[in-house]
Design an enzyme around this catalytic site. Structure first.
Site, PDB file in Angstrom:
ATOM      1  N   TRP A   1       0.894  -1.138   0.046  1.00 34.61           N
ATOM      2  CA  TRP A   1      -0.128  -0.046  -0.083  1.00 34.61           C
ATOM      3  C   TRP A   1       0.727   1.171   0.113  1.00 34.61           C
ATOM      4  O   TRP A   1       0.548   2.204  -0.522  1.00 34.61           O
ATOM      5  CB  TRP A   1      -0.928  -0.148   1.268  1.00 34.61           C
ATOM      6  CG  TRP A   1      -1.618   1.195   1.286  1.00 34.61           C
ATOM      7  CD1 TRP A   1      -2.997   1.483   0.947  1.00 34.61           C
ATOM      8  CD2 TRP A   1      -1.369   2.367   2.277  1.00 34.61           C
ATOM      9  NE1 TRP A   1      -3.419   2.664   1.317  1.00 34.61           N
ATOM     10  CE2 TRP A   1      -2.419   3.366   1.962  1.00 34.61           C
ATOM     11  CE3 TRP A   1      -0.189   2.757   3.006  1.00 34.61           C
ATOM     12  CZ2 TRP A   1      -2.206   4.602   2.605  1.00 34.61           C
ATOM     13  CZ3 TRP A   1      -0.127   3.949   3.562  1.00 34.61           C
ATOM     14  CH2 TRP A   1      -1.029   4.932   3.336  1.00 34.61           C
ATOM     15  N   HIS A   2       2.086   1.017   0.636  1.00 36.27           N
ATOM     16  CA  HIS A   2       2.752   2.239   0.942  1.00 36.27           C
ATOM     17  C   HIS A   2       3.514   2.710  -0.509  1.00 36.27           C
ATOM     18  O   HIS A   2       3.944   3.877  -0.684  1.00 36.27           O
ATOM     19  CB  HIS A   2       3.880   1.876   1.810  1.00 36.27           C
ATOM     20  CG  HIS A   2       3.524   2.021   3.381  1.00 36.27           C
ATOM     21  ND1 HIS A   2       2.808   0.993   3.771  1.00 36.27           N
ATOM     22  CD2 HIS A   2       3.261   2.975   4.265  1.00 36.27           C
ATOM     23  CE1 HIS A   2       2.332   1.421   5.134  1.00 36.27           C
ATOM     24  NE2 HIS A   2       2.793   2.606   5.368  1.00 36.27           N
ATOM     25  N   GLY A   3       3.706   1.861  -1.395  1.00 32.02           N
ATOM     26  CA  GLY A   3       4.502   1.986  -2.618  1.00 32.02           C
ATOM     27  C   GLY A   3       4.661   0.838  -3.526  1.00 32.02           C
ATOM     28  O   GLY A   3       4.955  -0.090  -2.901  1.00 32.02           O
TER      29      GLY A   3
END
Lengths: 324, 478
Positions: free
Chosen positions: B329-331
Site C-alpha cells: 500500500w505504501h508504494g
C-alpha cells in the site's frame, strides 16, 4: 436591543467566538512584533546580496559582464579585478535552474551587457536542480528583483529570516551576540576576508590536507545528466539569442579533489564541453579546473573553493579572456 | 499546499472565518464552503487530479445508492465489485501499473526493445491511497449493512475530500466522518482551543523534530557505502523518529484543524515506541490503516465462516498476506513489499506458541523488563526503517552490508550534534502525557494563562528558529 443588534450584524460569531478571536489576536501581537524585530535586525547585517542589489540599482547601465554559478564561482570572481564593469551572481548552492532565472530576468536590466559567464563544474550535470522550495528564491526576489518562484510572489516570499531561519539565526548570533561575523564585502559583494576554512585550519600544510576527508559528489546519475545537459544548452542558446558572448568556465580545484573525481562523471562532463564547442562555436572556455601550477594550496579555502588570493588569480585570467 | 507552509496558514484563517461567518443555522452553506475549500486545497497540487477525486466520489456514491436500492444479493454484489474494481483500478493505473510491467518483463526475461512495452510514468495523485481506501470502506460498509447509503451528494463529496485529512489521513470510516457532515455544527470554545494546541504540537513535531532529524538521515542514507555500523544504526533509529514525528505531526495538525471546524477525526498514533512487541506496535502505529486492513482483509480471510475460527496456518497466511499488502500500500517497490512481509513474519513468530503453558513472545514481552522489550522492538524497527527508507533493493543490500560491516569508513559522528537532544526531550514529554490526546490537552486546568502562553511562545520560537529546510510530509507520497 441586544436582539436587534445581533439581527443586524452580518457576523454570526457568538460572544465566545469573538472572545477566542480576541485572545488569538492578542496572543499573536508579540509574535509578529518579535518577528518584525528579527527581520529588521537581519536586514541590517552586511551581506553580499545587499551590495549586489546596490550595483544593480545604481550601475546597471555600466555592467558589461555577468557571472553565474555556485559558491565556486562566487569565490572565484572578484569583479574588482576586471577591466569591464561586472556583476557576480554566483552564490552557494545555486544551480543552473536559478542561474537561468537570474539571467533571463536580468537581461533587460543591463542594456550594455556583453558577456555572460557560466559555470560547469565537474559534477554540475549530475546533481539535481534545486527544488521549488530552495530558500534563496527569497534573496533573488528581494535583492535582485528576480522571481524564481513558480507563483506570483506575495509579502511572505520577501521575508529574509523566514527563508532560512537556521542560516540567519547563526548569522544573527555571530553578528550581534558573539561579534564573530568576519565577512567584509567590497562594493561588488565579494567577501575579501574569506580565508577561514579547512585549509587555513590546517595551516596550509599539504600533508595534513592530503589526509583530510572531504565531501565530493561521486554518485553517477544518468537520468539527471540527461535532464541537466539540454537545460544547460538551452541557457547558452538563450544568451546567444540575446547577442551576448558566452564563456563557460570550470573553476580550479585542489589536487586532492581532482584525484577523487569519479572518472565516469568527469568523462561525461568533458564530452559536454567538447559538444558545446562543436554546437556553439562562438562560445569560449575558461577551463582552469586542473591548473595546479597557477593555483596552489594557499589559494584555496578548501578543496574546491578559492580564497580571495585564488579569486584574484582566476579573475585576472578571466579578464585576459574578456579582453581578447 | 503543505500544512507547514505559510500558504496553508493563510488559507486556514480565511476558510475558518468564512465558515463561522456563514453561521450554523443551516449546515448546507458550511458544507458547500468546506467542499470548495477542499477542492481548492487539493487543486493547489494539481487541478487535473480533481477530476479523479470527483469521479471516484461519484462512483462510490452511486454504488452505495444502488446497493441499497436493489433487494437482490447478487446485484448488490455486482455493484460492490464494480466499486471495488474502479477503486483498485485507479490505484493500479496510477500507482502500480509501471511496477507490474517492469517486473513482468524482467520475470519472463522478455527482451523488450525500446518502447516495446509502455510505461505510463504518471505522477501519483497526492493522497490517492488514502481517499481511495476511504471511499472503498464506505461501499463495503453499505454492502455489509453497517451503514445506510447517503442520499446527499454534497455531504458525500465532503466526506471524501475533507481537506484536513484528504492527503494523508487519518483514513476515516463513513460511520465516523460522514455522519458529522449530516449534523449541524456547534462552535465549541474549548474544543477549538484544543484544536489549536494540537496543531501547535503537530507543527513542533514536524518542523523541529522530524525535519531536523531528516537532515542527518538524508546525509547517511544518500551514500550508505561511506558509513559503518554505528552510523547506519544511528540513521535507521533516527529515521524511525523522523517518520513518526513527521506522520504523527501531520495527523495532529489534521485532527486539530478538523476540530476548528467542529469535526472529530480518529487518532492515528499512540506513542508507538512504547510498544513491548511488534503486535502492540501495530496497534499504536498508523492505527486507521491497520484497522482498515484488519476489518476489510484480515478478518474476512481469517474468519471465513462467521464465528468459526479457521486453522492457525490459514490465520498466519492471512496475517502474512495482510501485512505484505500493507507494505505494498505504501508504494510500488520491492522494498515496501519486503517491509510488509518482514513485519508479517515477525508478527507470526510472536504468536507461535512454545512450552507447555502456550507461551509466546507477545505474552512473554508483557512480563519482561522494559529494557529488554525496548531493545527487542527497536531492533526490529531498525530493520523495518531500512526497508522503508531504502529506495531500491540495491540500496537495501548496501545498507545491510554496511550495518553488519562493523567498520566505519567515515568516523562516526552525530551529524546533527546537540539537536539530537530534542528526541529524549520529546519522548519524555510524550511519555509523561501519554494518556492525553496531546501534551497540552486541558493545560488550562493545571497551569495559569501567563505560563501557558510562555510555553506556546517558546514552542513558536523553536518552530521558527529550528525550522529545517522545507520537507514534504513523507506520507504525502503514498
Amino acid at each position: 436591543m441586544q436582539d436587534q443588534k445581533s439581527n443586524l450584524s452580518i457576523f454570526n460569531f457568538s460572544k465566545k467566538h469573538i472572545s477566542l478571536l480576541k485572545q488569538i489576536t492578542v496572543f499573536f501581537i508579540p509574535v509578529l512584533l518579535g518577528y518584525a524585530l528579527i527581520e529588521y535586525s537581519v536586514l541590517r547585517i552586511p551581506m553580499s546580496y545587499d551590495k549586489i542589489s546596490h550595483k544593480i540599482k545604481t550601475q546597471n547601465n555600466e555592467i558589461k559582464v555577468m557571472t553565474l554559478g555556485s559558491s565556486q564561482m562566487q569565490n572565484a570572481v572578484n569583479p574588482e579585478f576586471l577591466d569591464k564593469a561586472a556583476i557576480n551572481y554566483g552564490s552557494t548552492s545555486q544551480h543552473h535552474n536559478q542561474d537561468n532565472s537570474i539571467m533571463v530576468q536580468s537581461l533587460d536590466k543591463f542594456p550594455n551587457l556583453e558577456t555572460i559567464v557560466f559555470e560547469l563544474s565537474y559534477s554540475h550535470l549530475e546533481l539535481p536542480h534545486n527544488s521549488k522550495y530552495f530558500w534563496k528564491k527569497t534573496i533573488y526576489l528581494k535583492y535582485y528583483g528576480v522571481n524564481a518562484f513558480e507563483h506570483t510572489p506575495y509579502f511572505k516570499d520577501k521575508l529574509v529570516f523566514l527563508s532560512n531561519p537556521s542560516v540567519y539565526s547563526k548569522i544573527f548570533v555571530n553578528y550581534y551576540i558573539k561579534d564573530s561575523y568576519d565577512a567584509v564585502f567590497n562594493d561588488f559583494g565579494y567577501n575579501v576576508n574569506n580565508y577561514k576554512g579547512a585549509f587555513s585550519l590546517a595551516n596550509y600544510d599539504e600533508q595534513k590536507i592530503e589526509k583530510r576527508k572531504f565531501m565530493i559528489s561521486a554518485k553517477e546519475d544518468l537520468a539527471m545528466f540527461e535532464y541537466n545537459t539540454p537545460f544547460f544548452y538551452s541557457m547558452i542558446q538563450t544568451a546567444l539569442d540575446n547577442n551576448k558572448d558566452v564563456i563557460v568556465s570550470c573553476i580550479p580545484t585542489y589536487k586532492t579533489y581532482l584525484e577523487k573525481r569519479n572518472p565516469e562523471i568527469l568523462k561525461r562532463r568533458d564530452s559536454v564541453l567538447k559538444d558545446i564547442h562543436q554546437k556553439f562555436p562562438k562560445v569560449r572556455f575558461l577551463n582552469l579546473e586542473e591548473d595546479t601550477i597557477t593555483f596552489g594550496v594557499k589559494d584555496y579555502v578548501n578543496e574546491n573553493h578559492l580564497n580571495p588570493i585564488g579569486g584574484e588569480k582566476f579573475t585576472k585570467k578571466l579578464n585576459q579572456l574578456l579582453n581578447e | 499546499m503543505l500544512f507547514n507552509s505559510f500558504d496553508f496558514g493563510l488559507f486556514l484563517v480565511i476558510v475558518y472565518l468564512l465558515y463561522w461567518l456563514i453561521g450554523t443555522k443551516n449546515r448546507t452553506p458550511q458544507n458547500v464552503l468546506l467542499l470548495l475549500s477542499s477542492y481548492f486545497f487539493y487543486g493547489m497540487w494539481d487541478w487535473n487530479f480533481l477530476l479523479l477525486i470527483i469521479a471516484s466520489s461519484l462512483v462510490d456514491f452511486i454504488a452505495g445508492k444502488a446497493i441499497t436500492a436493489t433487494p437482490k444479493i447478487s446485484y448488490k454484489k455486482i455493484f460492490l465489485w464494480l466499486s471495488i474494481l474502479w477503486n483498485l483500478g485507479v490505484l493500479f493505473t496510477f500507482k502500480y501499473y509501471d511496477f507490474f510491467i517492469e517486473n513482468f518483463a524482467e520475470l519472463f526475461g522478455i527482451l523488450v526493445p525500446d518502447k516495446g512495452y509502455h510505461f505510463l510514468k504518471v505522477v501519483i495523485p497526492v493522497g490517492l491511497s488514502f481517499y481511495t481506501f476511504q471511499t472503498m470502506s464506505y461501499t463495503i460498509d453499505v454492502y455489509r449493512g453497517r451503514i445506510k447509503a447517503t442520499n446527499n451528494l454534497l455531504e458525500f463529496l465532503c466526506f471524501v475530500s475533507f481537506f484536513p485529512q484528504l492527503v494523508a489521513g487519518p483514513i476515516e470510516r463513513a460511520k465516523m466522518l460522514l455522519c458529522q457532515f449530516e449534523e449541524k455544527r456547534k462552535f465549541d470554545f474549548q474544543e477549538t482551543k484544543e484544536g489549536l494546541r494540537k496543531i501547535l504540537w503537530g507543527l513542533f513535531k514536524k518542523l523541529v523534530v522530524a525535519d531536523n532529524i531528516a537532515s542527518a538521515v538524508n546525509v547517511i542514507y544518500a551514500t550508505p557505502e561511506d558509513y559503518g555500523t554505528l552510523s547506519i544504526l544511528y540513521a535507521s533509529i533516527l529515521f524511525f523518529f523522523q517518520i513518526y514525528c513527521d506522520f504523527s505531526g501531520y495527523s495532529d495538525i489534521a485532527i486539530g484543524t478538523a476540530k476548528l471546524f467542529g469535526f472529530k477525526l480518529s487518532e492515528n498514533f499512540r506513542a508507538p515506541y512504547l510498544a513491548k512487541n511488534l503486535s502492540e506496535f501495530w496497534s499504536r502505529w498508523h492505527i486507521t490503516l491497520t484497522q482498515w486492513f484488519t476489518d476489510y482483509l484480515y478478518k474476512p480471510l481469517a474468519y471465513i465462516k462467521k464465528d468459526k475460527k479457521i486453522s492457525a496456518t490459514t490465520g498466519f497466511f492471512a496475517l502474512l498476506l495482510t501485512m505484505t499488502l500493507i507494505g505494498f500500500w505504501h508504494g510500488a517497490t520491492w522494498t515496501f513489499i519486503l517491509f510488509g512481509f518482514f513485519n508479517g513474519v515477525i508478527l507470526i513468530l510472536e504468536r507461535l506458541r512454545f512450552g507447555k503453558k502456550g507461551m509466546n513472545i507477545v505474552k512473554l514481552s508483557l512480563k519482561a523488563p522494559r529494557i529488554f522489550t525496548t531493545i527487542y522492538v527497536f531492533g526490529i524497527l531498525t530493520i523495518t526503517s531500512m526497508l522503508f527508507r531504502a529506495i531500491s533493493l540495491d540500496k537495501l543490500s548496501i545498507l545491510i552490508t554496511r550495518l553488519f560491516s562493523f567498520s566505519s569508513e567515515i568516523p562516526f559522528s552525530f551529524i546533527i550534534g546537540a539537536k539530537i537532544l530534542v528526541i529524549p526531550v520529546f519522548i519524555l514529554t510524550e511519555y509523561s502525557t501519554r494518556f492525553k490526546t496531546h501534551p497540552f490537552y486541558e493545560l488550562q486546568k493545571h497551569i495559569s494563562r501567563p505560563v501557558r502562553w510562555m510555553i506556546y511562545y517558546a514552542l513558536i520560537f523553536l518552530i521558527i528558529r529550528y525550522a529545517g529546510p522545507k520537507e514534504q510530509f513523507i506520507y504525502f507520497q503514498f
